[in-house]
Design a protein around this motif. Structure first.
Motif, mmCIF file in Angstrom:
data_model
loop_
_atom_site.group_PDB
_atom_site.id
_atom_site.type_symbol
_atom_site.label_atom_id
_atom_site.label_comp_id
_atom_site.label_asym_id
_atom_site.label_seq_id
_atom_site.Cartn_x
_atom_site.Cartn_y
_atom_site.Cartn_z
ATOM 1 N N MET A 1 0.807 -1.185 0.000
ATOM 2 C CA MET A 1 0.000 0.000 0.000
ATOM 3 C C MET A 1 0.858 1.261 0.000
ATOM 4 O O MET A 1 0.577 2.184 -0.736
ATOM 5 C CB MET A 1 -0.952 0.006 1.187
ATOM 6 C CG MET A 1 -1.979 -1.110 1.126
ATOM 7 S SD MET A 1 -3.542 -0.682 1.876
ATOM 8 C CE MET A 1 -3.218 -1.043 3.580
ATOM 9 N N ALA A 2 1.903 1.304 0.835
ATOM 10 C CA ALA A 2 2.761 2.489 0.866
ATOM 11 C C ALA A 2 3.686 2.478 -0.336
ATOM 12 O O ALA A 2 4.152 1.433 -0.779
ATOM 13 C CB ALA A 2 3.574 2.520 2.151
ATOM 14 N N LYS A 3 3.934 3.671 -0.876
ATOM 15 C CA LYS A 3 4.868 3.824 -1.990
ATOM 16 C C LYS A 3 5.896 4.870 -1.623
ATOM 17 O O LYS A 3 5.584 5.865 -0.978
ATOM 18 C CB LYS A 3 4.134 4.268 -3.256
ATOM 19 C CG LYS A 3 3.196 3.241 -3.809
ATOM 20 C CD LYS A 3 2.549 3.750 -5.084
ATOM 21 C CE LYS A 3 1.546 2.723 -5.594
ATOM 22 N NZ LYS A 3 0.791 3.221 -6.733
ATOM 23 N N LYS A 4 7.140 4.635 -2.047
ATOM 24 C CA LYS A 4 8.215 5.588 -1.826
ATOM 25 C C LYS A 4 8.667 6.132 -3.172
ATOM 26 O O LYS A 4 8.830 5.378 -4.136
ATOM 27 C CB LYS A 4 9.397 4.916 -1.127
ATOM 28 C CG LYS A 4 9.097 4.470 0.282
ATOM 29 C CD LYS A 4 10.314 3.806 0.896
ATOM 30 C CE LYS A 4 10.002 3.280 2.270
ATOM 31 N NZ LYS A 4 11.149 2.565 2.845
ATOM 32 N N LEU A 5 8.871 7.448 -3.215
ATOM 33 C CA LEU A 5 9.331 8.128 -4.426
ATOM 34 C C LEU A 5 10.467 9.070 -4.051
ATOM 35 O O LEU A 5 10.595 9.468 -2.893
ATOM 36 C CB LEU A 5 8.194 8.950 -5.045
ATOM 37 C CG LEU A 5 6.893 8.211 -5.364
ATOM 38 C CD1 LEU A 5 5.765 9.208 -5.583
ATOM 39 C CD2 LEU A 5 7.090 7.341 -6.592
ATOM 40 N N ASP A 6 11.264 9.460 -5.031
ATOM 41 C CA ASP A 6 12.331 10.414 -4.754
ATOM 42 C C ASP A 6 11.948 11.845 -5.118
ATOM 43 O O ASP A 6 12.772 12.755 -5.029
ATOM 44 C CB ASP A 6 13.634 10.006 -5.444
ATOM 45 C CG ASP A 6 13.524 9.985 -6.965
ATOM 46 O OD1 ASP A 6 12.459 10.337 -7.510
ATOM 47 O OD2 ASP A 6 14.528 9.636 -7.608
ATOM 48 N N HIS A 7 10.692 12.053 -5.518
ATOM 49 C CA HIS A 7 10.221 13.396 -5.880
ATOM 50 C C HIS A 7 8.694 13.424 -5.876
ATOM 51 O O HIS A 7 8.042 12.383 -5.866
ATOM 52 C CB HIS A 7 10.741 13.798 -7.269
ATOM 53 C CG HIS A 7 10.144 12.978 -8.366
ATOM 54 N ND1 HIS A 7 10.563 11.696 -8.652
ATOM 55 C CD2 HIS A 7 9.136 13.246 -9.227
ATOM 56 C CE1 HIS A 7 9.852 11.213 -9.655
ATOM 57 N NE2 HIS A 7 8.967 12.128 -10.019
ATOM 58 N N LEU A 8 8.147 14.627 -5.897
ATOM 59 C CA LEU A 8 6.695 14.799 -6.006
ATOM 60 C C LEU A 8 6.271 14.666 -7.467
ATOM 61 O O LEU A 8 6.824 15.336 -8.340
ATOM 62 C CB LEU A 8 6.290 16.188 -5.513
ATOM 63 C CG LEU A 8 6.284 16.407 -4.018
ATOM 64 C CD1 LEU A 8 6.177 17.888 -3.700
ATOM 65 C CD2 LEU A 8 5.146 15.634 -3.379
ATOM 66 N N THR A 9 5.291 13.827 -7.715
ATOM 67 C CA THR A 9 4.717 13.723 -9.058
ATOM 68 C C THR A 9 3.705 14.856 -9.257
ATOM 69 O O THR A 9 3.271 15.499 -8.286
ATOM 70 C CB THR A 9 4.000 12.372 -9.222
ATOM 71 O OG1 THR A 9 2.929 12.326 -8.273
ATOM 72 C CG2 THR A 9 4.954 11.196 -9.016
#
Length: 189
Positions: A1-9
Protein backbone atom coordinates in the motif's frame (compact mmCIF):
# COMPACT_ATOMS: atom_id res chain seq x y z
CA UNK A 1 0.00 0.00 0.00
CA UNK A 2 2.76 2.49 0.87
CA UNK A 3 4.87 3.82 -1.99
CA UNK A 4 8.21 5.59 -1.83
CA UNK A 5 9.33 8.13 -4.43
CA UNK A 6 12.33 10.41 -4.75
CA UNK A 7 10.22 13.40 -5.88
CA UNK A 8 6.69 14.80 -6.01
CA UNK A 9 4.72 13.72 -9.06
CA UNK A 10 2.30 16.12 -10.77
CA UNK A 11 -0.77 14.39 -9.19
CA UNK A 12 0.81 14.66 -5.73
CA UNK A 13 1.54 18.36 -6.28
CA UNK A 14 -2.13 18.84 -7.23
CA UNK A 15 -3.14 16.96 -4.07
CA UNK A 16 -0.98 19.29 -1.92
CA UNK A 17 -2.48 22.38 -3.53
CA UNK A 18 -5.99 21.15 -2.66
CA UNK A 19 -5.24 20.55 1.03
CA UNK A 20 -6.54 22.96 3.67
CA UNK A 21 -4.31 21.65 6.46
CA UNK A 22 -0.94 19.94 6.87
CA UNK A 23 1.32 18.90 9.73
CA UNK A 24 4.97 19.77 10.41
CA UNK A 25 7.14 17.33 12.35
CA UNK A 26 10.61 18.14 13.72
CA UNK A 27 12.88 16.93 16.49
CA UNK A 28 16.15 18.05 17.99
CA UNK A 29 18.89 15.49 18.60
CA UNK A 30 17.38 15.11 22.07
CA UNK A 31 14.34 16.49 23.85
CA UNK A 32 10.77 16.66 22.64
CA UNK A 33 9.40 15.85 19.20
CA UNK A 34 7.16 18.62 17.85
CA UNK A 35 4.17 18.14 15.54
CA UNK A 36 2.22 21.23 14.53
CA UNK A 37 -0.96 21.54 12.46
CA UNK A 38 -0.83 24.34 9.87
CA UNK A 39 -3.34 25.99 7.59
CA UNK A 40 -4.02 29.07 5.51
CA UNK A 41 -2.20 29.55 2.22
CA UNK A 42 1.20 28.92 3.79
CA UNK A 43 2.86 26.13 1.78
CA UNK A 44 4.00 26.23 -1.85
CA UNK A 45 5.55 23.59 -4.08
CA UNK A 46 8.44 25.16 -6.01
CA UNK A 47 9.65 21.99 -7.73
CA UNK A 48 9.30 18.20 -7.41
CA UNK A 49 11.98 18.29 -4.69
CA UNK A 50 11.40 21.66 -3.04
CA UNK A 51 8.62 23.21 -0.95
CA UNK A 52 8.53 26.38 1.09
CA UNK A 53 6.41 26.91 4.18
CA UNK A 54 5.62 30.32 5.67
CA UNK A 55 5.64 30.14 9.46
CA UNK A 56 3.40 32.70 11.11
CA UNK A 57 3.98 33.97 14.66
CA UNK A 58 2.54 31.67 17.29
CA UNK A 59 2.86 30.86 20.96
CA UNK A 60 6.01 28.80 20.43
CA UNK A 61 8.86 28.49 17.96
CA UNK A 62 9.82 24.83 18.32
CA UNK A 63 10.41 24.21 14.63
CA UNK A 64 13.09 26.90 14.38
CA UNK A 65 14.94 25.61 17.45
CA UNK A 66 14.89 22.06 16.10
CA UNK A 67 16.03 23.00 12.60
CA UNK A 68 18.98 24.94 14.03
CA UNK A 69 20.10 21.74 15.80
CA UNK A 70 19.09 19.09 13.24
CA UNK A 71 17.70 20.28 9.91
CA UNK A 72 15.37 17.35 9.22
CA UNK A 73 11.66 17.99 8.70
CA UNK A 74 8.63 15.88 7.85
CA UNK A 75 5.52 17.43 6.33
CA UNK A 76 2.35 15.32 6.34
CA UNK A 77 -0.91 15.80 4.44
CA UNK A 78 -4.08 13.72 4.95
CA UNK A 79 -7.05 13.53 2.62
CA UNK A 80 -10.04 14.49 4.78
CA UNK A 81 -12.34 14.42 1.74
CA UNK A 82 -12.43 12.41 -1.48
CA UNK A 83 -10.10 9.49 -2.14
CA UNK A 84 -8.11 8.44 0.97
CA UNK A 85 -4.40 9.29 1.00
CA UNK A 86 -1.63 10.18 3.42
CA UNK A 87 1.37 11.96 1.92
CA UNK A 88 4.64 12.55 3.78
CA UNK A 89 7.52 14.70 2.57
CA UNK A 90 10.88 14.05 4.22
CA UNK A 91 13.78 16.42 3.82
CA UNK A 92 16.20 18.99 5.10
CA UNK A 93 14.96 22.47 5.96
CA UNK A 94 16.70 25.80 5.93
CA UNK A 95 15.37 28.80 7.85
CA UNK A 96 14.96 32.07 5.94
CA UNK A 97 14.34 35.26 7.92
CA UNK A 98 13.26 38.68 6.72
CA UNK A 99 16.87 39.88 7.01
CA UNK A 100 18.11 37.14 4.62
CA UNK A 101 18.71 37.81 0.92
CA UNK A 102 16.26 35.07 -0.21
CA UNK A 103 13.35 36.47 1.81
CA UNK A 104 11.96 38.86 -0.82
CA UNK A 105 11.95 36.20 -3.54
CA UNK A 106 10.32 33.56 -1.33
CA UNK A 107 7.77 35.75 0.49
CA UNK A 108 6.39 36.81 -2.91
CA UNK A 109 4.88 33.30 -3.24
CA UNK A 110 2.48 33.93 -0.34
CA UNK A 111 -0.40 36.27 0.45
CA UNK A 112 0.55 39.15 2.74
CA UNK A 113 0.11 37.91 6.31
CA UNK A 114 0.82 40.00 9.40
CA UNK A 115 3.10 38.11 11.75
CA UNK A 116 5.19 36.30 9.11
CA UNK A 117 8.09 34.95 11.17
CA UNK A 118 10.20 32.61 9.02
CA UNK A 119 10.09 30.70 5.79
CA UNK A 120 11.30 27.13 5.85
CA UNK A 121 12.86 26.09 2.54
CA UNK A 122 12.68 22.30 2.39
CA UNK A 123 14.77 20.09 0.09
CA UNK A 124 12.77 16.87 -0.28
CA UNK A 125 14.72 13.61 -0.41
CA UNK A 126 11.87 11.14 0.13
CA UNK A 127 8.16 11.19 -0.68
CA UNK A 128 5.96 8.51 0.84
CA UNK A 129 2.30 7.81 0.21
CA UNK A 130 0.11 5.46 2.23
CA UNK A 131 -3.53 4.44 2.12
CA UNK A 132 -5.17 6.75 4.66
CA UNK A 133 -8.09 4.33 4.97
CA UNK A 134 -8.52 5.12 8.69
CA UNK A 135 -8.43 8.92 8.26
CA UNK A 136 -11.97 10.22 8.87
CA UNK A 137 -13.92 12.31 6.40
CA UNK A 138 -14.36 15.97 7.40
CA UNK A 139 -16.09 18.87 5.72
CA UNK A 140 -14.04 22.06 5.44
CA UNK A 141 -15.95 25.07 6.80
CA UNK A 142 -13.25 27.71 6.37
CA UNK A 143 -9.98 29.00 7.74
CA UNK A 144 -9.95 30.59 11.19
CA UNK A 145 -9.02 34.27 11.18
CA UNK A 146 -8.03 34.73 14.84
CA UNK A 147 -4.26 34.44 14.24
CA UNK A 148 -4.14 36.94 11.39
CA UNK A 149 -6.42 39.39 13.23
CA UNK A 150 -4.31 39.07 16.38
CA UNK A 151 -1.09 39.71 14.43
CA UNK A 152 -2.59 42.69 12.57
CA UNK A 153 -3.78 44.19 15.86
CA UNK A 154 -0.32 43.77 17.43
CA UNK A 155 1.41 45.49 14.50
CA UNK A 156 4.97 44.95 13.34
CA UNK A 157 6.64 46.29 16.50
CA UNK A 158 4.21 44.42 18.75
CA UNK A 159 4.92 41.16 16.91
CA UNK A 160 8.68 41.64 17.29
CA UNK A 161 8.24 42.33 21.00
CA UNK A 162 6.15 39.15 21.24
CA UNK A 163 8.99 37.22 19.55
CA UNK A 164 11.36 38.42 22.28
CA UNK A 165 8.90 37.49 25.01
CA UNK A 166 7.64 34.10 23.73
CA UNK A 167 9.67 32.86 20.74
CA UNK A 168 13.40 32.94 21.67
CA UNK A 169 13.59 29.50 23.33
CA UNK A 170 12.04 26.09 22.69
CA UNK A 171 10.25 24.04 25.35
CA UNK A 172 13.62 22.37 25.99
CA UNK A 173 15.41 25.74 26.34
CA UNK A 174 17.10 25.67 22.93
CA UNK A 175 17.66 28.95 21.07
CA UNK A 176 15.46 29.78 18.06
CA UNK A 177 17.68 32.67 16.85
CA UNK A 178 14.61 34.93 16.50
CA UNK A 179 16.36 37.47 18.76
CA UNK A 180 19.21 37.68 16.22
CA UNK A 181 16.69 38.66 13.55
CA UNK A 182 15.55 41.58 15.70
CA UNK A 183 19.20 42.64 16.20
CA UNK A 184 19.96 42.37 12.46
CA UNK A 185 16.93 44.48 11.60
CA UNK A 186 17.89 47.18 14.12
CA UNK A 187 21.44 47.30 12.74
CA UNK A 188 20.13 47.66 9.16
CA UNK A 189 18.00 50.73 10.01
Amino acid sequence: MAKKLDHLTAPLQTFIEAQKMFFIGTADVDGRVNISPKGLDSLKVLSPNRVIWLNLTGSGNETAAHILQKNRMTIMFCAFEGKPLILRLYGQAKIVHESDAEWKELIAHFPSYSGARQIFDVAIDLVQTSCGFAVPLYAFEGHRDQLTKWASHKGEEGIKEYWQEKNTKSLDGKATDIELVRSDQQLNK
